[in-house]
Design a protein around this motif. Structure first.
Motif, PDB file in Angstrom:
ATOM      1  N   ARG A 125      43.676  50.841  49.213  1.00  0.00           N
ATOM      2  CA  ARG A 125      42.896  50.302  50.332  1.00  0.00           C
ATOM      3  C   ARG A 125      42.124  51.403  51.048  1.00  0.00           C
ATOM      4  O   ARG A 125      41.048  51.157  51.605  1.00  0.00           O
ATOM      5  N   LYS A 126      42.650  52.612  51.015  1.00  0.00           N
ATOM      6  CA  LYS A 126      41.982  53.732  51.667  1.00  0.00           C
ATOM      7  C   LYS A 126      40.797  54.228  50.841  1.00  0.00           C
ATOM      8  O   LYS A 126      39.708  54.445  51.374  1.00  0.00           O
ATOM      9  N   ILE A 127      41.006  54.408  49.527  1.00  0.00           N
ATOM     10  CA  ILE A 127      39.941  54.985  48.702  1.00  0.00           C
ATOM     11  C   ILE A 127      38.938  53.931  48.237  1.00  0.00           C
ATOM     12  O   ILE A 127      37.807  54.264  47.873  1.00  0.00           O
ATOM     13  N   ASP A 128      39.333  52.661  48.248  1.00  0.00           N
ATOM     14  CA  ASP A 128      38.454  51.589  47.777  1.00  0.00           C
ATOM     15  C   ASP A 128      38.440  50.458  48.799  1.00  0.00           C
ATOM     16  O   ASP A 128      38.859  49.334  48.511  1.00  0.00           O
ATOM     17  N   PRO A 129      37.954  50.716  50.015  1.00  0.00           N
ATOM     18  CA  PRO A 129      38.007  49.697  51.078  1.00  0.00           C
ATOM     19  C   PRO A 129      37.149  48.474  50.798  1.00  0.00           C
ATOM     20  O   PRO A 129      37.398  47.401  51.351  1.00  0.00           O
ATOM     21  N   ASN A 130      36.163  48.609  49.914  1.00  0.00           N
ATOM     22  CA  ASN A 130      35.293  47.473  49.580  1.00  0.00           C
ATOM     23  C   ASN A 130      35.785  46.688  48.364  1.00  0.00           C
ATOM     24  O   ASN A 130      35.094  45.785  47.893  1.00  0.00           O
ATOM     25  N   ASN A 131      36.967  47.051  47.873  1.00  0.00           N
ATOM     26  CA  ASN A 131      37.595  46.326  46.759  1.00  0.00           C
ATOM     27  C   ASN A 131      36.687  46.268  45.528  1.00  0.00           C
ATOM     28  O   ASN A 131      36.556  45.227  44.875  1.00  0.00           O
ATOM     29  N   LEU A 132      36.066  47.395  45.206  1.00  0.00           N
ATOM     30  CA  LEU A 132      35.214  47.469  44.021  1.00  0.00           C
ATOM     31  C   LEU A 132      35.999  47.171  42.747  1.00  0.00           C
ATOM     32  O   LEU A 132      35.439  46.673  41.762  1.00  0.00           O
ATOM     33  N   ARG A 133      37.286  47.477  42.772  1.00  0.00           N
ATOM     34  CA  ARG A 133      38.114  47.287  41.581  1.00  0.00           C
ATOM     35  C   ARG A 133      38.186  45.829  41.149  1.00  0.00           C
ATOM     36  O   ARG A 133      38.516  45.532  40.001  1.00  0.00           O
ATOM     37  N   ALA A 134      37.862  44.902  42.046  1.00  0.00           N
ATOM     38  CA  ALA A 134      37.973  43.470  41.720  1.00  0.00           C
ATOM     39  C   ALA A 134      36.642  42.850  41.307  1.00  0.00           C
ATOM     40  O   ALA A 134      36.592  41.643  41.044  1.00  0.00           O
ATOM     41  N   ILE A 135      35.575  43.638  41.250  1.00  0.00           N
ATOM     42  CA  ILE A 135      34.254  43.084  40.966  1.00  0.00           C
ATOM     43  C   ILE A 135      34.200  42.309  39.661  1.00  0.00           C
ATOM     44  O   ILE A 135      33.585  41.251  39.557  1.00  0.00           O
ATOM     45  N   GLU A 136      34.879  42.816  38.633  1.00  0.00           N
ATOM     46  CA  GLU A 136      34.809  42.153  37.321  1.00  0.00           C
ATOM     47  C   GLU A 136      35.505  40.803  37.306  1.00  0.00           C
ATOM     48  O   GLU A 136      35.320  40.023  36.370  1.00  0.00           O
ATOM     49  N   PHE A 137      36.300  40.503  38.301  1.00  0.00           N
ATOM     50  CA  PHE A 137      36.993  39.217  38.354  1.00  0.00           C
ATOM     51  C   PHE A 137      36.191  38.162  39.098  1.00  0.00           C
ATOM     52  O   PHE A 137      36.593  37.004  39.162  1.00  0.00           O
ATOM     53  N   LYS A 138      35.073  38.551  39.681  1.00  0.00           N
ATOM     54  CA  LYS A 138      34.283  37.626  40.495  1.00  0.00           C
ATOM     55  C   LYS A 138      33.266  36.871  39.660  1.00  0.00           C
ATOM     56  O   LYS A 138      32.876  37.312  38.595  1.00  0.00           O
TER      57      LYS A 138
END
Length: 243
Positions: free
Chosen positions: A230-243
């Motif tokens: 949550r600190k290093i990826d506050p915009n939740n980029l890691r979930a983009i491929e699931f959208k």
């Protein structure tokens, strides 16, 4: 069964990939690679501070992901980096046997470790034209550890025979929403499953035969991993491929 509100599938996959990275390794990710990008930052923050993070726009050890673009190949990864290292140099590094880890994608995979990123169908009966091999054709055969990730795990993704062989061999791991595959003695084997998943579920969603019956379950993301994500990826980029 895990509490689904505690962490997401993207969190689990990102942590699983991060744990595969070791301190001192040189690792690379390409375009549209938010999950590997975040996993590399997570590894550096928690257990691999001396790992070298290379990326496709040419940045070395970027310090932030806060303004990173959708493609994960934006100039922010260069502007906020310690140095620069061109893509041509990454290919040269890998061919010389000096690239420890390469995160790469694909659309179809079969039991023999063949990767298809080119077409669905046949040249005479083309259904879908895919992006093509790009760096995968060079880096999968030459990197010491080629890690592939895929956010879909179904019988159309993991097939008996791929429609087209873009590249083959030298895979190390494939990380999916259900499990981690290992490439062992020329075929994919079930290495581990994620919490809340069963071997039977993986078998039902895989188009080739899985021989393993008992495999370890990966540890769920720890509170430290989740807090750091949550600190290093506050915009939740890691979930983009699931959208």
């Amino acid at each position: 069964m895990r509490d689904k509100m505690a962490y997401t599938t993207a969190d689990m996959m990102t942590c699983a990939m991060s744990r595969l990275l070791q301190d001192g390794e040189v690792a690379f990710h390409g375009v549209s690679s938010h999950m590997p990008m975040v996993s590399m930052m997570l590894a550096k923050a928690l257990h691999a501070p001396s790992m070298v993070h290379l990326n496709i726009p040419g940045g070395v050890n970027p310090s932030t992901l806060r303004n990173t673009s959708y493609s994960s190949a934006g100039t922010e990864l260069v502007r906020h980096s310690e140095s620069t290292f061109s893509l041509l140099d990454v290919f040269d590094l890998s061919i010389r046997g000096k690239l420890d880890v390469a995160f790469l994608g694909g659309v179809q995979f079969d039991q023999h470790g063949h990767v298809n990123a080119s077409i669905i169908g046949t040249p005479d009966n083309l259904k879908v034209r895919l992006p093509g091999g790009a760096g995968s054709a060079v880096l999968i055969p030459t990197a010491k550890k080629a890690i592939v990730w895929r956010t879909k795990h179904d019988v159309r993704t993991f097939v008996e025979h791929v429609d087209f062989i873009t590249t083959k061999g030298n895979l190390w791991k494939i990380v999916t929403p259900l499990c981690v595959f290992d490439y062992f003695k020329g075929r994919l084997v079930l290495d581990s499953i994620h919490p809340g998943t069963t071997v039977e579920e993986v078998k039902a969603q895989t188009g080739f035969k899985i021989h393993e019956t008992e495999v370890p379950v990966n540890a769920a993301p720890t509170q430290q991993e989740l807090n750091t994500l949550r600190k290093i990826d506050p915009n939740n980029l890691r979930a983009i491929e699931f959208k």
